[in-house]
Design an enzyme around this catalytic site. Structure first.
Site, short mmCIF file in Angstrom:
data_model
loop_
_atom_site.label_atom_id
_atom_site.label_comp_id
_atom_site.label_asym_id
_atom_site.label_seq_id
_atom_site.Cartn_x
_atom_site.Cartn_y
_atom_site.Cartn_z
N SER A 134 0.86 -1.18 0.00
CA SER A 134 0.00 0.00 0.00
C SER A 134 0.90 1.23 0.00
O SER A 134 2.07 1.16 0.41
CB SER A 134 -0.83 -0.03 1.29
OG SER A 134 -1.33 1.25 1.58
N TYR A 147 -1.22 -0.58 10.48
CA TYR A 147 -1.18 -0.94 9.05
C TYR A 147 0.12 -0.46 8.42
O TYR A 147 0.83 -1.21 7.74
CB TYR A 147 -2.38 -0.28 8.38
CG TYR A 147 -2.63 -0.66 6.93
CD1 TYR A 147 -2.99 -1.96 6.58
CD2 TYR A 147 -2.53 0.29 5.92
CE1 TYR A 147 -3.25 -2.29 5.25
CE2 TYR A 147 -2.79 -0.04 4.60
CZ TYR A 147 -3.15 -1.33 4.27
OH TYR A 147 -3.41 -1.66 2.95
N1 NAD Z 1 -8.68 -1.63 0.37
C1 NAD Z 1 -7.82 -0.66 0.09
O1 NAD Z 1 -8.18 0.52 -0.06
C2 NAD Z 1 -6.36 -0.98 -0.06
C3 NAD Z 1 -5.47 0.04 -0.39
C4 NAD Z 1 -4.12 -0.26 -0.57
C5 NAD Z 1 -3.67 -1.57 -0.39
N2 NAD Z 1 -4.56 -2.55 -0.04
C6 NAD Z 1 -4.07 -3.92 0.15
O2 NAD Z 1 -4.62 -4.74 -0.86
C7 NAD Z 1 -4.84 -6.07 -0.35
C8 NAD Z 1 -6.28 -6.48 -0.57
O3 NAD Z 1 -7.12 -5.51 0.02
P1 NAD Z 1 -8.65 -5.81 0.28
O4 NAD Z 1 -9.25 -4.52 0.68
O5 NAD Z 1 -9.21 -6.58 -0.87
O6 NAD Z 1 -8.47 -6.74 1.58
P2 NAD Z 1 -9.52 -7.60 2.42
O7 NAD Z 1 -9.18 -7.40 3.81
O8 NAD Z 1 -10.93 -7.33 2.00
O9 NAD Z 1 -9.20 -9.05 1.87
C9 NAD Z 1 -8.08 -9.76 2.17
C10 NAD Z 1 -8.34 -11.26 2.11
O10 NAD Z 1 -7.44 -11.81 3.06
C11 NAD Z 1 -8.11 -12.78 3.82
N3 NAD Z 1 -7.48 -12.94 5.13
C12 NAD Z 1 -7.42 -12.04 6.15
N4 NAD Z 1 -6.78 -12.58 7.20
C13 NAD Z 1 -6.40 -13.83 6.85
C14 NAD Z 1 -5.72 -14.88 7.51
N5 NAD Z 1 -5.27 -14.76 8.76
N6 NAD Z 1 -5.53 -16.04 6.84
C15 NAD Z 1 -5.99 -16.19 5.57
N7 NAD Z 1 -6.65 -15.23 4.90
C16 NAD Z 1 -6.85 -14.07 5.53
C17 NAD Z 1 -9.54 -12.27 3.93
O11 NAD Z 1 -10.45 -13.32 4.29
C18 NAD Z 1 -9.76 -11.72 2.53
O12 NAD Z 1 -10.24 -12.72 1.64
C19 NAD Z 1 -4.41 -6.02 1.12
O13 NAD Z 1 -3.10 -6.47 1.26
C20 NAD Z 1 -4.50 -4.54 1.45
O14 NAD Z 1 -3.66 -4.19 2.51
C21 NAD Z 1 -5.89 -2.29 0.11
#
Ligand code: NAD
Length: 251
Positions: A134, A147
């Site tokens: 991120s 985070y």
């Molecule tokens: N949402 C945003 O605005 C944003 C911005 C920048 C970066 N990101 C990064 O992009 C990635 C995806 O984001 P998102 O919003 O789709 O995330 P999310 O949290 O909705 O999804 C992440 C997935 O990881 C799984 N997960 C969480 N903990 C787990 C564990 N202990 N074991 C196995 N699976 C596990 C969840 O069940 C989910 O399917 C992440 O790494 C996030 O940090 C997100």
């Protein structure tokens, strides 16, 4: 067919990537803790192979990768997508949420990459590891200490893995995304962001769009397109990098 494992691929961005990569030349294996979402995903696309796995549990991770090895052999590409964010000012930031952030954003990446690296070396695969990071792993983020700390740590891990694995021709890179404004994670943070910014919840997305020179959030498609290139052999000379995908917000 090349084997691509996505850790944290059952929902949101991970789900999108799992389906898109399975439509390309990859056999996609999805790991996630959320069994219901994995079952739903399998119903949508039964080419996908799924494993329930808590990525923060060492034994669980080792067993899962042992099973993948027995069933499918070598892994060509690995994407660590799992993430967790909780927003609060440092004076109210709960320690257990800080630890959860480290566990999911950083420690799980370590545990999985270790098993993936052993697998790729065993099968002599010149593979590629990608970590979804991120812009908060590039610059500090207000009310996001857990985070941001975890995502910064993951950049150090990426660089170190890249050095450890260069002699095996295994490449490792991180991808520094801008806000995925339509993701469940971002939606879930809107009440906390409205409070932090002292604006209405309905104004939060526009506030974040206005910070981006290209004037939009990061889309799932943007992430797929950049990953497809960087995990492929076309990016063979690129390792140890953390690549910004922020619409110009962070340079
Ligand atoms: N949402 C945003 O605005 C944003 C911005 C920048 C970066 N990101 C990064 O992009 C990635 C995806 O984001 P998102 O919003 O789709 O995330 P999310 O949290 O909705 O999804 C992440 C997935 O990881 C799984 N997960 C969480 N903990 C787990 C564990 N202990 N074991 C196995 N699976 C596990 C969840 O069940 C989910 O399917 C992440 O790494 C996030 O940090 C997100």
């Amino acid at each position: 067919m090349e084997v691509l494992v996505i850790a944290g691929g059952a929902r949101s961005l991970g789900k999108y990537l799992s389906i898109k990569f399975s439509e390309k030349k990859y056999k996609v294996i999805v790991l996630d803790i959320d069994e219901n979402s994995l079952n739903e995903l399998k119903k949508e696309n039964d080419n996908l192979i799924t494993y329930v796995c808590d990525l923060t549990d060492e034994k669980n991770v080792i067993n899962t990768f042992d099973n993948i090895d027995k069933e499918y052999g070598g892994i060509n590409k690995f994407i660590y997508n799992a993430g967790y964010a909780n927003s609060n000012i440092i004076t109210k930031f709960e320690y257990d949420k800080f630890i959860t952030s480290l566990n999911i954003n950083l420690n799980g990446y370590f545990l999985c990459s270790k098993e993936v690296a052993k697998n790729m070396i065993k099968y002599n695969i010149k593979g590629s590891i990608a970590q979804i990071n991120s812009k908060s792993g590039r610059v500090g983020s207000k009310h996001n200490s857990g985070y941001s700390a975890a995502k910064f740590g993951a950049v150090g891990l990426t660089q170190s893995l890249a050095l450890d694995l260069a002699e095996y021709n295994i490449r490792v890179n991180s991808f520094m995304l801008g806000n995925l404004l339509d993701s469940e994670m971002f939606e879930s943070l809107i009440p906390q962001y409205a409070k932090k910014l002292n604006i209405k919840e309905s104004e939060v997305k526009q506030y974040y769009i206005d910070k981006v020179p290209l004037k939009r959030g990061c889309s799932f498609e943007d992430v797929f397109n950049i990953l497809e290139f960087y995990i492929s052999d076309k990016a063979n000379y690129c390792t140890g990098q953390s690549i910004n995908l922020t619409g110009g917000q962070v340079m």
